[in-house]
Design a protein around this motif. Structure first.
Motif, mmCIF file in Angstrom:
data_model
loop_
_atom_site.group_PDB
_atom_site.id
_atom_site.type_symbol
_atom_site.label_atom_id
_atom_site.label_comp_id
_atom_site.label_asym_id
_atom_site.label_seq_id
_atom_site.Cartn_x
_atom_site.Cartn_y
_atom_site.Cartn_z
ATOM 1 N N ASN A 1 10.214 -26.980 22.156
ATOM 2 C CA ASN A 1 10.396 -28.418 22.174
ATOM 3 C C ASN A 1 10.226 -28.958 20.769
ATOM 4 O O ASN A 1 9.269 -28.616 20.074
ATOM 5 C CB ASN A 1 9.365 -29.066 23.117
ATOM 6 C CG ASN A 1 9.632 -30.536 23.312
ATOM 7 O OD1 ASN A 1 9.356 -31.339 22.440
ATOM 8 N ND2 ASN A 1 10.182 -30.861 24.473
ATOM 9 N N ALA B 1 6.838 -30.951 19.950
ATOM 10 C CA ALA B 1 5.667 -30.076 19.876
ATOM 11 C C ALA B 1 5.731 -29.177 18.655
ATOM 12 O O ALA B 1 4.725 -28.922 18.005
ATOM 13 C CB ALA B 1 5.564 -29.230 21.142
ATOM 14 N N MET C 1 -1.732 -22.098 21.216
ATOM 15 C CA MET C 1 -0.321 -21.842 21.446
ATOM 16 C C MET C 1 -0.043 -20.351 21.572
ATOM 17 O O MET C 1 -0.414 -19.558 20.702
ATOM 18 C CB MET C 1 0.508 -22.403 20.294
ATOM 19 C CG MET C 1 2.002 -22.276 20.513
ATOM 20 S SD MET C 1 2.934 -22.857 19.102
ATOM 21 C CE MET C 1 3.934 -21.439 18.765
ATOM 22 N N TYR D 1 -0.462 -23.532 28.393
ATOM 23 C CA TYR D 1 0.156 -24.251 27.275
ATOM 24 C C TYR D 1 1.576 -24.677 27.623
ATOM 25 O O TYR D 1 1.981 -25.808 27.336
ATOM 26 C CB TYR D 1 0.161 -23.368 26.032
ATOM 27 C CG TYR D 1 0.880 -23.986 24.849
ATOM 28 C CD1 TYR D 1 0.204 -24.822 23.968
ATOM 29 C CD2 TYR D 1 2.232 -23.739 24.616
ATOM 30 C CE1 TYR D 1 0.857 -25.395 22.891
ATOM 31 C CE2 TYR D 1 2.888 -24.301 23.544
ATOM 32 C CZ TYR D 1 2.192 -25.126 22.683
ATOM 33 O OH TYR D 1 2.851 -25.696 21.620
ATOM 34 N N THR D 2 2.341 -23.766 28.241
ATOM 35 C CA THR D 2 3.724 -24.084 28.610
ATOM 36 C C THR D 2 3.762 -25.211 29.628
ATOM 37 O O THR D 2 4.587 -26.133 29.524
ATOM 38 C CB THR D 2 4.417 -22.832 29.180
ATOM 39 O OG1 THR D 2 4.332 -21.767 28.234
ATOM 40 C CG2 THR D 2 5.875 -23.112 29.489
ATOM 41 N N LEU E 1 2.708 -28.451 27.941
ATOM 42 C CA LEU E 1 3.765 -28.967 27.069
ATOM 43 C C LEU E 1 4.763 -29.792 27.864
ATOM 44 O O LEU E 1 5.221 -30.845 27.411
ATOM 45 C CB LEU E 1 4.474 -27.796 26.386
ATOM 46 C CG LEU E 1 5.252 -28.101 25.112
ATOM 47 C CD1 LEU E 1 4.317 -28.542 24.009
ATOM 48 C CD2 LEU E 1 6.038 -26.877 24.672
#
Length: 301
Positions: free
Chosen positions: A4, A7, A90, A121-122, A125
């Motif tokens: 992304n 991010a 990350m 994290y995914t 996000l």
């Protein structure tokens, strides 16, 4: 993997090339055996872990032995990669040091992909960028506003990550016998490392260890862009959406690769900073030395 843009920009600032230049020299001058392994999840964790070797089967041919050793080596690499993170947050599950060309099995490619997909994290996000920022800047207006629009944006953002990851990092690499991992250069000038990172969007290693066009990544971006027509607002669907998403994700991948290249340097910086703080808190013990006894002075006559 899809990156992304918002991010990537936020995280890339914390791993700037200027900082990487001050740390990469330290890394490259360290023990070559340590510098050739993958970075751990926690910067303070040991870089190498020893495992008890499995007992080889009897009457094993040379071909069988080579295949077994290759499988064991790739298993160790995957286990190590599944612990790698930038700043402890990350995931860097698909990052390896240049020169490691042990091919992954189809199962290992899917394992790495699934590990990324289900990572907090995914998911986070998608919630923060896809939902929060998407609601604020009114992206995909066809979803509407309020809780319904928010959850639709989150779902679309997460679906983009899922289908992009499965197709570009697992399905196509298995079918085309390509390695979905990012091979970090780690040393050299900042300019050469930036160029190396950008090129990896279009060039990858095959399972045979040779460089080739990264069809898995580029084609995966456009295929996942086409799939997004199934869940994006009806007023945005069509060939234009497919092309726009494919080009956007490919360009974002070039920027995201910079983060994959330089974030381990940022990890090393955090580790040194942590060590300096620990050293500063440790009191220095000073010992006083008693002078050795000298000859007894004689009285003057």
């Amino acid at each position: 993997m899809r990156h992304n843009l918002h991010a990537t920009l936020l995280l890339a600032l914390s791993a700037s090339p200027a900082l990487a230049q001050s740390t990469s020299q330290n890394l490259s001058s360290s023990n070559p055996e340590i510098s050739s392994v993958n970075l751990p999840d926690d910067p303070s964790a040991p870089l190498q872990q020893t495992a008890t070797p499995a007992t080889p089967p009897q009457n094993e041919t040379d071909a069988q032995r080579k295949a077994r050793e290759q499988k064991e080596e790739s298993d160790r690499e995957v286990k190590s990669q599944e612990k790698q993170r930038a700043g402890g947050i990350m995931p860097l599950f698909n990052v390896v040091i240049s020169g490691q060309t042990v091919p992954l099995s189809p199962k290992q490619k899917f394992d790495l992909s699934f590990h990324t997909i289900i990572d907090p994290y995914t998911i986070g996000l998608a919630v923060v960028i896809g939902g929060g920022f998407g609601e604020l800047d009114d992206s995909h207006t066809g979803y509407g506003h309020g809780p319904s629009g928010l959850f639709k944006r989150i779902g679309a953002s997460y679906a983009d990550n899922v289908d992009g990851n499965l197709i570009g990092n697992a399905l196509l690499p298995v079918l085309l016998h390509q390695d979905p991992r990012y091979y970090r250069q780690g040393t050299g000038t900042i300019k050469s490392r930036i160029l190396h990172s950008a090129i990896t969007t279009f060039v990858c290693f095959g399972d045979n260890g040779k460089k080739q066009f990264n069809t898995s990544n580029v084609a995966g971006n456009f295929i996942s862009g086409a799939i997004s027509n199934a869940y994006y607002p009806s007023n945005e669907r069509g060939v234009g959406l497919t092309i726009e998403n494919g080009v956007t994700v490919t360009l974002e991948g070039m920027l995201g690769a910079q983060l994959l290249e330089f974030s381990p340097d940022f990890n090393a910086y955090l580790q040194r900073r942590r060590q300096r703080k620990l050293d500063a808190r440790t009191p220095t013990v000073q010992t006083t030395q008693t002078p050795a006894p000298g000859p007894t002075p004689q009285p003057k006559p």
